[in-house]
Scaffold this motif. Sequence first.
Motif, PDB file in Angstrom:
ATOM      1  N   ILE A  69     -12.437  -3.110  -4.802  1.00  0.00           N
ATOM      2  CA  ILE A  69     -12.092  -1.927  -5.576  1.00  0.00           C
ATOM      3  C   ILE A  69     -12.390  -1.917  -7.005  1.00  0.00           C
ATOM      4  O   ILE A  69     -12.963  -0.905  -7.584  1.00  0.00           O
ATOM      5  CB  ILE A  69     -10.624  -1.362  -5.149  1.00  0.00           C
ATOM      6  N   ALA A  96     -13.550  -0.608   1.841  1.00  0.00           N
ATOM      7  CA  ALA A  96     -13.139  -0.455   0.405  1.00  0.00           C
ATOM      8  C   ALA A  96     -13.902   0.697  -0.195  1.00  0.00           C
ATOM      9  O   ALA A  96     -13.404   1.561  -0.913  1.00  0.00           O
ATOM     10  CB  ALA A  96     -12.995  -1.838  -0.204  1.00  0.00           C
ATOM     11  N   PHE A 117     -10.316  -7.125  -1.202  1.00  0.00           N
ATOM     12  CA  PHE A 117     -10.298  -5.824  -1.169  1.00  0.00           C
ATOM     13  C   PHE A 117     -10.059  -5.302  -2.585  1.00  0.00           C
ATOM     14  O   PHE A 117     -10.744  -4.406  -3.200  1.00  0.00           O
ATOM     15  CB  PHE A 117      -9.018  -5.282  -0.372  1.00  0.00           C
ATOM     16  N   VAL A 147      -6.030   3.909  -2.690  1.00  0.00           N
ATOM     17  CA  VAL A 147      -6.218   2.522  -2.906  1.00  0.00           C
ATOM     18  C   VAL A 147      -4.784   2.104  -2.970  1.00  0.00           C
ATOM     19  O   VAL A 147      -4.466   0.758  -2.785  1.00  0.00           O
ATOM     20  CB  VAL A 147      -7.388   1.817  -3.707  1.00  0.00           C
ATOM     21  N   SER A 188      -9.456  -2.734   5.943  1.00  0.00           N
ATOM     22  CA  SER A 188      -9.500  -1.981   4.305  1.00  0.00           C
ATOM     23  C   SER A 188     -10.794  -2.713   3.509  1.00  0.00           C
ATOM     24  O   SER A 188     -11.147  -1.840   2.762  1.00  0.00           O
ATOM     25  CB  SER A 188      -8.075  -2.340   3.720  1.00  0.00           C
ATOM     26  N   LEU A 189     -10.813  -3.882   3.794  1.00  0.00           N
ATOM     27  CA  LEU A 189     -11.846  -4.626   2.928  1.00  0.00           C
ATOM     28  C   LEU A 189     -13.014  -3.990   3.511  1.00  0.00           C
ATOM     29  O   LEU A 189     -14.077  -3.788   2.637  1.00  0.00           O
ATOM     30  CB  LEU A 189     -11.898  -5.990   3.071  1.00  0.00           C
TER      31      LEU A 189
END
Lengths: 848, 848
Positions: free
Chosen positions: B632, B833, B628, B745, B829-830
Amino acid sequence: MSRRKSPLELSSEAFQGQIDEQQASATTSSGILPPIGASQGGNRSGPGLGLGSDKADGKTLAMKARRGLSRICKYILPPIILVLGTFTIFSPSSEFTKDDVFSATTVIFGAAILALVWALLQFLIIARIPVQSNGAGVSEETGLVSSTDSEATTARLIEIYEAIYEGAESFLRAEYSVCALFVICFAAVIFVLISWGTGWDTARGFFTSFSFVLGAITSMASGYLGMKVAVYSNVRTTISAQKPGWTACFNTAFRAGAVMGFALCGLGIFMLYATMLAFRVHYPAPEQWVYLTECLTGYGLGGSSIAMFGRVGGGIYTKAADVGADLVGKVVHGIPEDDPRNPATIADNVGDNVGDVAGMGSDLFGSFAEATCAALVIGNSIGLTGGWDAMVFPVVVSAVGIVVCMLCSFIATHISPVKSEAGVETALKVQLISTTVLMIPSVILAAKAFLPNSFDLKATVGNDMVTLTPIEAALCVIMGAIGGLTIGLITEYYTSHTYKPVRELADACKTGAATNMIYGIALGYKSVIIPVIVLASVIYGSFSLCDMYGVSLAAIGFLSNLATGLTIDVYGPVCDNAGGIAEMAELEPYVRDKTDALDAAGNTTAAIGKGFAIGSAALVSLALFGAFVTRIRNASAEAGAEELFLNGVNMLEPLTFAFLIIGGMIPFAFAAMTMKSVGLAAMEMVMEVQRQFDEKPHLLDENPTERPDYDACIAISTKASLREMVPPATMVILTPLLTGIFFGVNAVSGLLVGSLIASVQLAISMSNSGGAWDNAKKYIEKAAPDSDLQGKGSDIHKAAVVGDTVGDPFKDTSGPALNIVMKLMAVLSLVFADTFYAFNNGGGIFNL
Amino acid sequence: MSRRKSPLELSSEAFQGQIDEQQASATTSSGILPPIGASQGGNRSGPGLGLGSDKADGKTLAMKARRGLSRICKYILPPIILVLGTFTIFSPSSEFTKDDVFSATTVIFGAAILALVWALLQFLIIARIPVQSNGAGVSEETGLVSSTDSEATTARLIEIYEAIYEGAESFLRAEYSVCALFVICFAAVIFVLISWGTGWDTARGFFTSFSFVLGAITSMASGYLGMKVAVYSNVRTTISAQKPGWTACFNTAFRAGAVMGFALCGLGIFMLYATMLAFRVHYPAPEQWVYLTECLTGYGLGGSSIAMFGRVGGGIYTKAADVGADLVGKVVHGIPEDDPRNPATIADNVGDNVGDVAGMGSDLFGSFAEATCAALVIGNSIGLTGGWDAMVFPVVVSAVGIVVCMLCSFIATHISPVKSEAGVETALKVQLISTTVLMIPSVILAAKAFLPNSFDLKATVGNDMVTLTPIEAALCVIMGAIGGLTIGLITEYYTSHTYKPVRELADACKTGAATNMIYGIALGYKSVIIPVIVLASVIYGSFSLCDMYGVSLAAIGFLSNLATGLTIDVYGPVCDNAGGIAEMAELEPYVRDKTDALDAAGNTTAAIGKGFAIGSAALVSLALFGAFVTRIRNASAEAGAEELFLNGVNMLEPLTFAFLIIGGMIPFAFAAMTMKSVGLAAMEMVMEVQRQFDEKPHLLDENPTERPDYDACIAISTKASLREMVPPATMVILTPLLTGIFFGVNAVSGLLVGSLIASVQLAISMSNSGGAWDNAKKYIEKAAPDSDLQGKGSDIHKAAVVGDTVGDPFKDTSGPALNIVMKLMAVLSLVFADTFYAFNNGGGIFNL
């Protein structure tokens, strides 16, 4: 009305001959000297309770009471005089001018002395209550000696008072011997490690070591004082409960709490500030104050270390006795709580005083000391632009808090005294809410008065400066205060049987102990949600407003009405004990009912107090961690090496992440150790009580002809708690120390944050599960036998008792001690920050 | 020998007339088609068990069995064919050459097909066992129909089998309907959010969405297949246990596990790899593979989402029934476990299949899929220098693992077959240890064969490149494998009654349920210490050796012997169910004793398996978090804005820290929700059972004349689990999504790490507390009545049962589901992202 004779009655009958003359003198004496046994010489020559009667022979109770008071003076006054003297001698050389009436120094010392005087005043009011049963029930009985016989009752009350006093005193003496040994050794360790870590700056080593010892002594004094006041007031609360109306008994217990609350706060800021002034003699220039505040962190460490021993030792003592007594008494033999036939009952009552009062006093003193130290360390650079008064703003907030609490306490005692059962809880809640509300304008005024219109602080991360205004600083304190109250009220929702969660828990008892356990644990876990969100909001708000300084101010905000919080916290065990005494002295049931009602309200508000304590501990730990990071940055900058933590603390550093997980494990390991200790000690207690029941078959008769051996149970609790408190305390102290020395500062960062994250959750959930089980049980006990919940003695009640018993170590041993785990680890790291950096520039011995 | 008649017997008597013909055909049939009721048409026309007999009329068991098999084909084959077809059509355009026999593709497909064939083979071996009682005990009885009457018994066995099958099938159908709805909606959400987040790159949106659906379908197929195989094998294990010796029954249960283990692993890597090849058609160039792997993360998300529903839904189902049955049956009425007079008993057995088998299958499939996705995402840049084969090294490791597990399984079935009771546990442990040991050289060989001699990876933090060798990569995998085994063996120490902790726990039952609870919780908390240290060491070792790629490889190492782990995990519930069937069919006690012994060994090794699962989940989550962060960074670099996370993830960012604490709260909230759901459902179950006992007073007679209503209990479990699984699953899915969208994030980073830290501790402690309580109860049950622990039925045993009941949701609902909490949040979340970054450059809508 036919009733059985208790073992206590057996002894009271033997006393009868001596009562008349005792009574006469007891009723006439008043004033500071407690009337207890003013001329009761030789009252231990009777068979008594069998409690150490061999040692006590010939000592009069009057002597004991005097000795108690003189001890308080012995423990507390010398350091006060010592430091005050130092300050007075050196003050002309400081920049303190006598014209400046509204300087921080006058406000702080003024508030401290006011608090101490106020505490003394409250004590004197309690002391005016003579220890004698009012005999209200005499008319109901004729012939045989009964519990309503005022003379026999008085003698019993005195005996019980004495027994609890002796047990508590001897335990604290034993506990503090262990602590003293630890303090001496660890002071030496601090001196050597700090001196070495700062390139043999022995002054810093000595000052840190000195303030450590001072913090430890103050903490022990707080605990001792609290125990003393509590034991002294318990019996007087029982007696006040015999009087008609609610005002007298509530006020007695409330004032007992106030003695502790104000004395501790007054003593705490007095000692801290006097130490600061003394250190300022060595570090007069504002740019040196960074060292001054660093040395002062020892004070927080001292307070916290003793708190750890006090909380764990006292917690194990009280819960071993409580759980043990419950298991045998209630579960196995079906005799009521505090029944004098149960040998563990005196140990149980002693435990309330050494655990819930002394241990908790040390705990909150530690929180206060650490919060202040953290704020001072982070904010020391304010002194450069704002001068001394601006720098000590955090202490001023605490001083203002004392005055606010004092003013609000009149609401409970004078403006709106308690008139009914329902009024008790309201009165206590009003205290908490009114102090919080009154703090808001007070803090704003204090900030405007003492902080410069604008001041700069170095940001914890990066090289920016943060420019702050007094209002922003005040806002952080206010956020903390409101956050604390919110968390407290949420805690109340989850632990009071007025609301749905506890009632659901009571319903779950219908299907047995297992569903009660499942629901109770789930309730505790669920109760974490809102407090954590509140906490996170306060952290975010204060952090983004005033950087780490804001977080430390928010922590101080949480503790701003500490005096009130402590008052309420002590109030609870005093009422609990008063009930125990009423039961043991076999007073009329209405007395017990009254103390139970007082206690129930205290339970709820104590839960609120725990919410404050946990929330503040989390903020304090974060602030201390921030201070640690700042010190490491400074140390690396001074050493001319690569500046560590310049861009913050990176959690994707292998060592940091590994220790994040290890840190998260620490509170679980700690809870495991302390809970198992309670379980072990309780099992020993059960075996002992069972042995006594087996060997003395007539102990459980309606009119027992044998007396239980209370001393054996006290010995088990004492031995077990002293033995068991060492491993968890050692683990908490050694873990950050060894991590820092061997693995370095990245590892310590992970450890502290990991432990903070897990401790908060576990502490809140354990405290609330325990509180909810306790109140679910009480709720079921209040139900009628033909109602849905079937009331006392039913299977549903038995299931609830299992929950209550499991909840005891949750809420009174492991849960609250977890606060200390996170704070102690953080403050220890802060104290040794320079030392950690000295090992391979913060890489530790392994330099991974 | 006089014995009571059970309700099942009532029905079996009614069956008698039909038995002969059934029996004849059952003994003659063999092969793939299960012999169960090969010509049992109309057997439901009798009164039966009262289990949905109205629906089942006219359906033969043979039809059912065939339908089951056809379902497997329907659910699994179409996607396989679809993707294989896609691959075959497009493969000429890829760089895959047919000469390269030892390419990654051949190894992976080879292993996958081998695994599927092997699973089919094991299934065929099980299918050869005819469902018929051997009637070994007939000679003991004369006259009346009894349990040892082979014909009546056979009929009963078939009835029970059918009842469990119907219950499990109908529950999974209901559960998967809910899941299907979720999958369709969420696939749309994924498509929209990903497309929008990548600047309307609809291809990426579609591919991610597609792989999400594929992952979800595979996960459901895994669960369904597992349930099918388990139900199919349970009854055959019971029958094998009637034969002399231990080899037959052990092998049956073991093979049942192997079907599931190998089928799931084979299917998992087949689908994953085929998807990769299909995507490569769209992204042929190595520099595009970063998008390929990013789209692939949807596969992990799909697997994990279904796992969440499966684990929670199945967990609530099984434990509601189990706890409910225990509470009424054992605690209230003192009838043995699985007694057919208890109406909740069929639901309990159904639960084992849908929770412990189907739920767990989905869970481990999710782990596998996520670990692989994480490794591929992090390692995608290897492809630039090392080509495709090097990039897919993580999948190769899993393929090698399959072969290793297959080879080692011969040890249990052929080389050293189980000959005695003591041999069972040894055989299972040998499986785990031998696969781990054999993995070491295999992984080194694979690394040397497929990885370039040296390859570069971009460091997660900073701009450095990390240069790696194959040996270093292999070392990370090996660290994971050994770490997993170590954690497993520590888990065994804390949960097996061969060692001190569980024996101490059994001793604690002497003083009642409360001390049992205190000790059990303390045991769980304590058992966290060493696993966490091992985990931290593996994280530190792999992280510092190969950066985040190392962590993801270590996670794959943990799961490298997944096929064996799954085999053992399924083995347990199969034996448990076999025992239940033996009890319900009232077979001779020695059958039950045998299945109990098999089950006991399975319990211990299942605990080991849980250790693997939790450890791997922690590593997978960390690796996903690393991925992740990398994504980002890339997203911010591509956008030309300030590069986020360049210096790592700073935990002293206000928002990050606030969400660290909130993240730590998530597992507690989740555990609270799931535990309370179990409590609630169990209470409903108790009420229902109590109602039946009240309304049918003869239900509990020795020779009951009434039949319990099993369907009502099944309905309660089904309804409760479907209702209760939605809120916790929704919370886990929405929390990171909303956090990322609204807070950005930094907040997500805190959330993920906080949740990881707390989940690990809570998952380990809950699983181990539960396991220890279960085994302490078993240990007490094994004790003689005149021994120290007093054995079955004593007060000590009752206290132990309370612990076991509380432990049920700990170890089978909340504890294992916490693995999924951390993984699911991380993978979600990944996947999102880029979308999170698209809101105010990672600041979220609030842009705080």
